[in-house]
Design a protein around this motif. Structure first.
Motif, PDB file in Angstrom:
ATOM      1  N   GLN A 196       0.838  -1.186   0.000  1.00  0.00           N
ATOM      2  CA  GLN A 196       0.000   0.000   0.000  1.00  0.00           C
ATOM      3  C   GLN A 196       0.872   1.233   0.000  1.00  0.00           C
ATOM      4  OE1 GLN A 196      -3.266   0.120   2.943  1.00  0.00           O
ATOM      5  NE2 GLN A 196      -2.808  -2.059   3.376  1.00  0.00           N
ATOM      6  N   HIS A 197       0.300   2.334  -0.455  1.00  0.00           N
ATOM      7  CA  HIS A 197       1.055   3.580  -0.429  1.00  0.00           C
ATOM      8  C   HIS A 197       0.134   4.711   0.011  1.00  0.00           C
ATOM      9  CE1 HIS A 197      -1.028   4.088  -4.271  1.00  0.00           C
ATOM     10  NE2 HIS A 197      -0.708   5.389  -4.215  1.00  0.00           N
ATOM     11  N   HIS A 198       0.702   5.822   0.329  1.00  0.00           N
ATOM     12  CA  HIS A 198      -0.056   7.017   0.742  1.00  0.00           C
ATOM     13  C   HIS A 198       0.288   8.128  -0.245  1.00  0.00           C
ATOM     14  CE1 HIS A 198      -1.108  10.591   3.107  1.00  0.00           C
ATOM     15  NE2 HIS A 198      -1.963   9.787   3.789  1.00  0.00           N
ATOM     16  N   SER A 199      -0.714   8.832  -0.687  1.00  0.00           N
ATOM     17  CA  SER A 199      -0.494   9.816  -1.755  1.00  0.00           C
ATOM     18  C   SER A 199       0.431  10.951  -1.325  1.00  0.00           C
ATOM     19  CB  SER A 199      -1.835  10.410  -2.213  1.00  0.00           C
ATOM     20  OG  SER A 199      -2.505  10.995  -1.100  1.00  0.00           O
ATOM     21  N   VAL A 200       0.484  11.242  -0.009  1.00  0.00           N
ATOM     22  CA  VAL A 200       1.337  12.331   0.476  1.00  0.00           C
ATOM     23  C   VAL A 200       2.594  11.812   1.159  1.00  0.00           C
ATOM     24  CG1 VAL A 200       1.469  14.326   2.031  1.00  0.00           C
ATOM     25  CG2 VAL A 200      -0.642  13.887   0.746  1.00  0.00           C
ATOM     26  N   ASP A 201       2.440  10.830   2.056  1.00  0.00           N
ATOM     27  CA  ASP A 201       3.563  10.426   2.920  1.00  0.00           C
ATOM     28  C   ASP A 201       4.482   9.359   2.314  1.00  0.00           C
ATOM     29  OD1 ASP A 201       2.659  12.198   4.731  1.00  0.00           O
ATOM     30  OD2 ASP A 201       1.659  10.737   6.033  1.00  0.00           O
ATOM     31  N   SER A 202       4.099   8.709   1.215  1.00  0.00           N
ATOM     32  CA  SER A 202       4.978   7.687   0.613  1.00  0.00           C
ATOM     33  C   SER A 202       6.102   8.354  -0.169  1.00  0.00           C
ATOM     34  CB  SER A 202       4.170   6.769  -0.315  1.00  0.00           C
ATOM     35  OG  SER A 202       3.355   5.908   0.455  1.00  0.00           O
ATOM     36  N   SER A 203       7.239   7.687  -0.169  1.00  0.00           N
ATOM     37  CA  SER A 203       8.412   8.196  -0.898  1.00  0.00           C
ATOM     38  C   SER A 203       9.332   7.019  -1.217  1.00  0.00           C
ATOM     39  CB  SER A 203       9.160   9.224  -0.037  1.00  0.00           C
ATOM     40  OG  SER A 203       9.696   8.576   1.121  1.00  0.00           O
ATOM     41  N   GLU A 204      10.301   7.286  -2.057  1.00  0.00           N
ATOM     42  CA  GLU A 204      11.292   6.237  -2.351  1.00  0.00           C
ATOM     43  C   GLU A 204      12.011   5.821  -1.077  1.00  0.00           C
ATOM     44  OE1 GLU A 204      14.039   7.227  -5.409  1.00  0.00           O
ATOM     45  OE2 GLU A 204      12.495   7.568  -6.922  1.00  0.00           O
ATOM     46  N   PHE A 205      12.345   6.800  -0.236  1.00  0.00           N
ATOM     47  CA  PHE A 205      13.053   6.498   1.003  1.00  0.00           C
ATOM     48  C   PHE A 205      12.220   5.578   1.891  1.00  0.00           C
ATOM     49  CE2 PHE A 205      13.823   7.345   5.488  1.00  0.00           C
ATOM     50  CZ  PHE A 205      15.206   7.134   5.579  1.00  0.00           C
ATOM     51  N   ALA A 206      10.926   5.849   1.983  1.00  0.00           N
ATOM     52  CA  ALA A 206      10.050   5.042   2.850  1.00  0.00           C
ATOM     53  C   ALA A 206       9.971   3.608   2.346  1.00  0.00           C
ATOM     54  CB  ALA A 206       8.663   5.675   2.919  1.00  0.00           C
TER      55      ALA A 206
END
Length: 651
Positions: free
Chosen positions: A523-533
């Motif tokens: 799953q991902h979050h449109s704001v808080d997801s990133s490559e680093f995460a």
């Protein structure tokens, strides 16, 4: 100047031989290299000679090879004991590969230790050239009191401290002399049609004609003549030196031989650089033999300017300041000259392939006693590699410490001595750290969510991963079966990168190999997801899966090739088995008479012990080369001990 090398096993009297040859007509001049190579200049027969006395012992074979590059001929000094002939096998191998005309000198014949014909027969087992007796011993009981020359058919009785006395051939030796002379003539006739015709017609050839044929055959490197004597009593020295004077080829023949070895135009070869060493406050000293006119300080050689032309013994400039063809000289401020090398005016070319030294068998980490010497040690070892091709230098995996590969314990001792005395870098040595890996024995699935909220933008990534063992040698693999954009395509490379990072250290504290990772969902979050995460989520998730997938210790296994005289081959099967190795078989060495190539697989942890066992079982003659082949599982108490030690080291 004419130049020859004296080589052979330890304890055969090489240095005494050179000393006695040099003293035949006056006082010799001697110089010594830290690597054990001695140069002795002397006069004989109104000519200047240079004898290169190479150190005995198989760890110094590389220096003998390099000396042969500068030599018109060589003397192989051997023991009078037939059972010790095998010790000369590495030197016969080098001599034949180099194409250097050779005289075998059976030394110490004052010690009654066996029959000369048995010595020759034993040596012949390691030599493709015919070994031909030029003298037979004259005996009184068990004692050898003189020799009979098979060409001139004259007999000589030894006298302590004096030249030998001419005597009539004793009746007791006449039959043996006729038999041995017939063998000599038969061998020579293989290379001379006139002599063959004389023998067929049963005519006795005159001695001067036979001498001429013998001289030509040695210069052409067709056979290896054998002479006898006892250097410690000066017995046989004059005969040996006369043979060199009349039969060894001139320096022109050396230039032709070297040019042919790497397809260089003969007239382009100007010199050969054959030895080098470092001296305190002076730097690199290179020993060179001139092959043509015009070598003096400032002249172009090897693509740079030649430093001072010096006497090797004193280090002072030579009287003329110029080296004539054949002269051996030393030079400083000529760091551009590699050793060994063939030198033209414009370039320094690689030495012939036969000068390649044996593969180093002993590996050690050098640890400077002072931390401030760490950088200096690295720089110094780089310099020493330039002057010693038997030495290899690398960095230890994981620690970056200085890893040296040397020929054996004597070579290691000499290296540490040079570091201390010349470069003032004191070191201790230790075994290299073993190289182990780990893998997994069963698959594991993991669901890992990475979430952080620390003011401002958060971090969110959710991954479902399947981790599984790969086949041996397949390494790391990554794939994905994500559907419906659960993990956006632009984050999938970050998941792979995190998975790879997790492989750097597994549950046992070792790098992980042969593991596959499959991203199945997330799953991902449109704001808080990133490559680093996503990278962090994958790394932690794979680590968790590895801990659940039954880690297994992996040890490196090497394919080894052992080069040994055939008489020792039977000793190797129990040795390899004792080190949990697998024997693959052995064949005759096609390139060297009397040698075998023995192949096996052996764990990396046993290589050091194998080197010791091999030296012991083959009187120091055997050598091996290694190639990493694969990693394999290691279980039981040995594996437990390694894992425990690894954990202790990590803390």
């Amino acid at each position: 100047m004419r130049c020859f090398t004296v080589l052979g096993p330890s304890q055969t009297g090489k240095s005494t031989l050179v000393e006695k040859l040099g003293a035949l007509e006056g006082a010799p001049k001697k110089s010594v290299s830290p690597y054990g190579l001695n140069l002795t200049e002397f006069t004989f027969g109104k000519e200047t000679w240079c004898a290169l006395d190479t150190p005995g012992g198989n760890e110094a074979v590389a220096h003998a090879q390099d000396a042969l590059m500068a030599s018109d001929a060589c003397i192989l000094c051997v023991s009078p004991v037939p059972e010790e002939a095998v010790l000369a096998a590495p030197y016969l191998r080098v001599i034949e590969a180099s194409g250097t005309p050779c005289i075998v000198f059976v030394n110490r014949i004052d010690e009654p230790r066996g029959r000369i014909r048995d010595v020759i027969a034993s040596l012949q087992g390691y030599c493709s050239h015919s070994l031909v007796l030029r003298q037979i011993p004259i005996r009184e009981g068990d004692k050898i009191v003189g020799t009979c020359d098979l060409i001139s058919e004259r007999a000589w009785r030894y006298r302590e401290g004096q030249t030998s006395a001419l005597i009539a051939i004793p009746e007791s030796e006449r039959e043996r002399e006729h038999e041995a002379r017939a063998e000599l003539l038969e061998h020579l006739s293989e290379f001379d049609d006139w002599l063959l015709e004389e023998l067929i017609e049963d005519r006795e050839p005159p001695s001067d004609a036979v001498f001429a044929i013998s001289s030509r055959v040695l210069r052409e490197n067709k056979i290896i003549p054998v002479l006898l004597g006892a250097a410690s009593h000066s017995n046989g020295m004059l005969r040996l030196m006369k043979a060199l004077r009349h039969e060894a080829p001139p320096v022109d023949a050396l230039r032709k031989r070297l040019a042919a070895s790497n397809s260089t135009p003969e007239n382009a070869l100007a010199a050969v650089g054959f030895h080098a060493y470092h001296r305190q406050n002076i730097g690199k000293t290179v020993l060179v033999r001139a092959l043509k006119e015009g070598l003096k300080q400032g002249a172009l050689l090897g693509g740079g300017r030649l430093g001072p032309v010096q006497d090797p013994g004193t280090g002072r400039p030579t009287a003329s300041g110029t080296a004539a063809p054949g002269d051996v000289f030393s030079t400083v401020k000529s760091d551009h000259l590699p050793v060994p090398s063939l030198l033209t005016v414009d370039a320094a070319m690689a030495a012939p392939e036969w000068t390649t030294p044996p593969t180093p068998m002993l590996e050690r980490i050098l640890v400077p006693e002072s931390e401030r010497d760490e950088t200096k040690l690295s720089e110094t070892l780089a310099k020493l590699v330039e002057t010693d091709r038997g030495l290899k230098v690398a960095q230890e995996e994981g620690t970056g410490a200085q890893l040296v590969s040397v020929q054996g314990p004597v070579h290691l001792r000499d290296l540490c001595k040079t570091l201390a005395e010349v470069f003032h870098v004191n070191v201790t040595d230790r075994m290299p750290s073993p190289v182990y890996r780990e893998t997994i024995s069963k698959p594991a699935d993991v669901h890992y969510r990475h979430r952080k909220q620390t003011g401002g933008a958060g971090q969110f990534a959710d991954v479902k991963l399947s981790v599984h063992p790969n086949g041996r040698g397949e390494g790391f693999s990554f794939g994905e079966t994500v559907k419906g954009g659960a993990v956006p395509r632009n984050y999938i490379p970050a998941v792979e990168a995190g998975s790879r990072e997790a492989m750097e250290r597994g549950p046992l504290g070792l790098p992980v190999i042969d593991v596959g990772v499959m991203l199945t969902d997330g799953q991902h979050h449109s704001v808080d997801s990133s490559e680093f995460a996503f990278r962090a989520a994958a790394k932690m998730g794979v680590r968790q899966a590895l801990s659940e997938a039954s880690a297994v210790l992996m040890q490196p296994v090497f394919r080894i090739e052992i080069h040994i005289p055939s008489v020792y081959s039977g000793n190797l099967v129990p040795i390899v088995s004792a080190f949990k190795g697998q024997v693959l078989g052995f064949d005759r060495d096609d390139n060297t008479k009397g040698w075998d190539v023995f192949r096996a697989m052996i764990p990396g942890s046993s290589l050091d012990e194998l080197g010791r066992a091999l030296r012991s079982a083959t009187q120091g003659i055997g050598s091996f080369s290694k190639t990493f082949d694969h990693f394999e599982e290691l279980y039981g108490k040995e594996a437990d001990a390694i894992v425990t030690a690894q954990a202790a080291h990590a803390h």
